[in-house]
Scaffold this motif. Sequence first.
Motif, PDB file in Angstrom:
ATOM      1  N   UNK A  94       0.854  -1.179   0.000  1.00 36.01           N
ATOM      2  CA  UNK A  94       0.000   0.000   0.000  1.00 36.01           C
ATOM      3  C   UNK A  94       0.893   1.233   0.000  1.00 36.01           C
ATOM      4  N   UNK A  95       0.282   2.374  -0.284  1.00 31.80           N
ATOM      5  CA  UNK A  95       0.982   3.649  -0.233  1.00 31.80           C
ATOM      6  C   UNK A  95       0.293   4.541   0.785  1.00 31.80           C
ATOM      7  N   UNK A  96       1.046   5.501   1.346  1.00 29.94           N
ATOM      8  CA  UNK A  96       0.459   6.408   2.324  1.00 29.94           C
ATOM      9  C   UNK A  96      -0.638   7.259   1.700  1.00 29.94           C
ATOM     10  N   UNK A  97      -0.430   7.666   0.455  1.00 30.44           N
ATOM     11  CA  UNK A  97      -1.455   8.410  -0.271  1.00 30.44           C
ATOM     12  C   UNK A  97      -1.179   8.247  -1.758  1.00 30.44           C
ATOM     13  N   UNK A  98      -2.112   8.714  -2.578  1.00 27.74           N
ATOM     14  CA  UNK A  98      -1.968   8.580  -4.023  1.00 27.74           C
ATOM     15  C   UNK A  98      -2.700   7.376  -4.560  1.00 27.74           C
ATOM     16  N   UNK A  99      -2.833   7.330  -5.869  1.00 28.96           N
ATOM     17  CA  UNK A  99      -3.537   6.239  -6.550  1.00 28.96           C
ATOM     18  C   UNK A  99      -2.576   5.087  -6.810  1.00 28.96           C
ATOM     19  N   UNK A 100      -2.900   3.939  -6.252  1.00 30.09           N
ATOM     20  CA  UNK A 100      -2.042   2.759  -6.331  1.00 30.09           C
ATOM     21  C   UNK A 100      -2.456   1.874  -7.500  1.00 30.09           C
ATOM     22  N   UNK A 101      -1.480   1.361  -8.245  1.00 32.26           N
ATOM     23  CA  UNK A 101      -1.759   0.431  -9.338  1.00 32.26           C
ATOM     24  C   UNK A 101      -0.565  -0.491  -9.517  1.00 32.26           C
ATOM     25  N   UNK A 102      -0.785  -1.621 -10.145  1.00 30.87           N
ATOM     26  CA  UNK A 102       0.314  -2.526 -10.480  1.00 30.87           C
ATOM     27  C   UNK A 102      -0.058  -3.338 -11.703  1.00 30.87           C
ATOM     28  N   UNK A 103       0.969  -3.802 -12.418  1.00 27.52           N
ATOM     29  CA  UNK A 103       0.732  -4.602 -13.612  1.00 27.52           C
ATOM     30  C   UNK A 103       1.839  -5.629 -13.776  1.00 27.52           C
ATOM     31  N   UNK A 104       1.484  -6.754 -14.371  1.00 26.30           N
ATOM     32  CA  UNK A 104       2.474  -7.775 -14.708  1.00 26.30           C
ATOM     33  C   UNK A 104       3.143  -7.379 -16.015  1.00 26.30           C
TER      34      UNK A 104
END
Length: 251
Positions: A94-104
Motif C-alpha cells: 500500500x501507499x500512504x497516499x496517491x492512486x495505487x496500481x500494479x501490472x504484470x
Amino acid sequence: MSSSTTASELAAELREGIAAGQYRYGTRLPGVRGLAEQRGVSQQTVAAAYATLAALGLVRTERGSGTVVTAGRAATAHLGAFSPPNLAVGKPWRADDGEVSEETTLVRQLPAPKYVQDWGISGEIVERTRIRRVDGVPVQHKLTVMPYQVAARVPDGHQGVPPMLAPVGAPPLSPPAGVRVADWLGWDVGDTEVRISAEPMLSAAAEALGVSEAAPGFRILNITRDGSGGTLYATVTTAPLHHTVTMDIHG
C-alpha cells in the motif's frame, strides 16, 4: 574480471568482500586507476562502483586520502518470529497516499539461474515481474520465481491457463475475497523467511524504476517454504532508498 564487467558487478564483488571481512573496516581500497588496471576495466567503471558503495555507506572517498572502508563484516539483525492468526487480512502493499496500481510486465519459463538455486529452487522455473506505481510513477519492482510444477497448480474447478502462468496482458485472476493465493492454489505453506537489505539494484529493477544501473535500493527477499522445508517460491521487491519498508502483524 574482464573489460565487460559493469560497475554494478564490480560494486557487488567489492561489497561481498566487505561483508565477508576481506576488506576490513578502515582499509584503504586501491586507487581508481590502479584498480582499473588490475581488473581490466575503465576508470569510469571503478569510479561508479566506488560511488555506489559510498551511497550505501560502505566506503568513504576523500580527496587526498583515497577510498576507505567504513563498514565492518555483515551482521544480521533478526527481529523475531511471528505467527499472525489470519494472513488473509493483510494487504501485500500500500501507499500512504496517491492512486495505487500494479501490472504484470513479464512472464517466462527458463532454467533456474544460480542466484535462484541459492534460494532452494532448481530445474525449470517460472519468473513473473510486476511493477507497482503510485500516481503513475513506478515505485517498486517485484520479481517472483517458483518451480514450474508449483506455478502449474490450479484452483479446484478452474478451467483454462493456471493463474501463475497467465501471460502478460491477460485478465487478472484472483482468489475469492479473504482467501490467500497460496490457499486458493493448494500450496502447502510452512513458513516464510524475509531478508531486507540495501543493495545495488539489479539492471531490470533499475530500468523499471527509471534510475541508473547499480543505484542503491532496498531489496526485500521473501523465501516461502512448504511443510517439508522445500522452497515454494521466492519474491524480490526492489524500492528506492528514500522509501520506507513497513510490515503489519495482526494479532
